[in-house]
Write a protein that holds these residues in place. Sequence first.
Motif, PDB file in Angstrom:
ATOM      1  N   ASN A  36       0.834  -1.491  -0.147  1.00 44.21           N
ATOM      2  CA  ASN A  36       0.159  -0.028   0.186  1.00 44.21           C
ATOM      3  C   ASN A  36       0.690   1.393  -0.256  1.00 44.21           C
ATOM      4  O   ASN A  36       0.633   2.343  -0.421  1.00 44.21           O
ATOM      5  N   ASN A  45       3.841   5.160   7.952  1.00 43.89           N
ATOM      6  CA  ASN A  45       4.650   4.385   9.301  1.00 43.89           C
ATOM      7  C   ASN A  45       5.609   3.521   8.855  1.00 43.89           C
ATOM      8  O   ASN A  45       6.350   3.199   7.642  1.00 43.89           O
ATOM      9  N   TRP A  61       5.228   0.934   6.229  1.00 46.04           N
ATOM     10  CA  TRP A  61       3.446   0.763   5.882  1.00 46.04           C
ATOM     11  C   TRP A  61       3.003   1.934   5.773  1.00 46.04           C
ATOM     12  O   TRP A  61       3.205   2.941   5.977  1.00 46.04           O
ATOM     13  N   GLY A  63      -1.435   4.729   5.059  1.00 45.25           N
ATOM     14  CA  GLY A  63      -2.644   4.544   6.162  1.00 45.25           C
ATOM     15  C   GLY A  63      -2.377   4.214   7.592  1.00 45.25           C
ATOM     16  O   GLY A  63      -1.331   3.994   8.590  1.00 45.25           O
ATOM     17  N   GLU A  64      -3.418   4.051   8.574  1.00 49.02           N
ATOM     18  CA  GLU A  64      -3.738   3.983   9.793  1.00 49.02           C
ATOM     19  C   GLU A  64      -3.599   3.080  10.296  1.00 49.02           C
ATOM     20  O   GLU A  64      -3.718   2.439  11.673  1.00 49.02           O
ATOM     21  N   GLU A  65      -4.052   1.406   9.084  1.00 50.70           N
ATOM     22  CA  GLU A  65      -4.145   0.021  10.149  1.00 50.70           C
ATOM     23  C   GLU A  65      -3.022  -0.669   9.891  1.00 50.70           C
ATOM     24  O   GLU A  65      -2.338  -0.752   8.562  1.00 50.70           O
ATOM     25  N   PHE A  66      -2.019  -1.385  10.346  1.00 49.52           N
ATOM     26  CA  PHE A  66      -1.350  -1.994  10.680  1.00 49.52           C
ATOM     27  C   PHE A  66      -1.928  -3.583  10.655  1.00 49.52           C
ATOM     28  O   PHE A  66      -2.950  -3.984  11.220  1.00 49.52           O
ATOM     29  N   SER A  67      -1.392  -4.447   9.479  1.00 49.23           N
ATOM     30  CA  SER A  67      -2.294  -5.455   9.170  1.00 49.23           C
ATOM     31  C   SER A  67      -1.399  -6.419   9.990  1.00 49.23           C
ATOM     32  O   SER A  67       0.132  -6.204  10.285  1.00 49.23           O
ATOM     33  N   THR A  68      -1.948  -8.092  10.478  1.00 43.34           N
ATOM     34  CA  THR A  68      -0.954  -8.841  11.737  1.00 43.34           C
ATOM     35  C   THR A  68      -1.166  -9.612  10.145  1.00 43.34           C
ATOM     36  O   THR A  68      -0.254 -11.541  10.573  1.00 43.34           O
ATOM     37  N   GLU A  69      -1.446  -9.889   8.883  1.00 39.86           N
ATOM     38  CA  GLU A  69      -0.968 -11.063   7.512  1.00 39.86           C
ATOM     39  C   GLU A  69       0.632 -11.460   7.435  1.00 39.86           C
ATOM     40  O   GLU A  69       0.835 -10.726   7.157  1.00 39.86           O
TER      41      GLU A  69
END
Length: 121
Positions: A36, A45, A61, A63-69
């Motif tokens: 992204n 970030n 990364w 955006g606001e969200e950090f993925s754990t995928e």
Amino acid sequence: MNQRSAVEELQRELCRRLPAEFFAAPPTCTLGIALNVRDGILPINGLRHPPSAGTSGWYIWAGEEFSTEADFFKPLHIEHLDGWAPEIKKYLGLPPGWRFLIAPGYEDIWFDEKLLRLDGE
């Protein structure tokens, strides 16, 4: 001054301003970067864990969200960062334990001791 020297000088200046000890992230090392980041999503970030086995310890990364995928971060050699987000190169001289969050007209840089512990606790 070549481009590499100019980037390192920007990194060293940022470290002096904070203050933080300069900790190189060689262009041949990899960082983990989310796809992204290429999409122009903001903010960007970054956080740095201790480096290991050819990696810089950096994870980037957008955006606001950090993925754990498991496949959220892709390996990328730092020397190829220009096609993704060249504006973050000046932050890559920060040592392990540091984080940043940037957007147009906004910059936040801070130390997070938890990043130095591999267990995350």
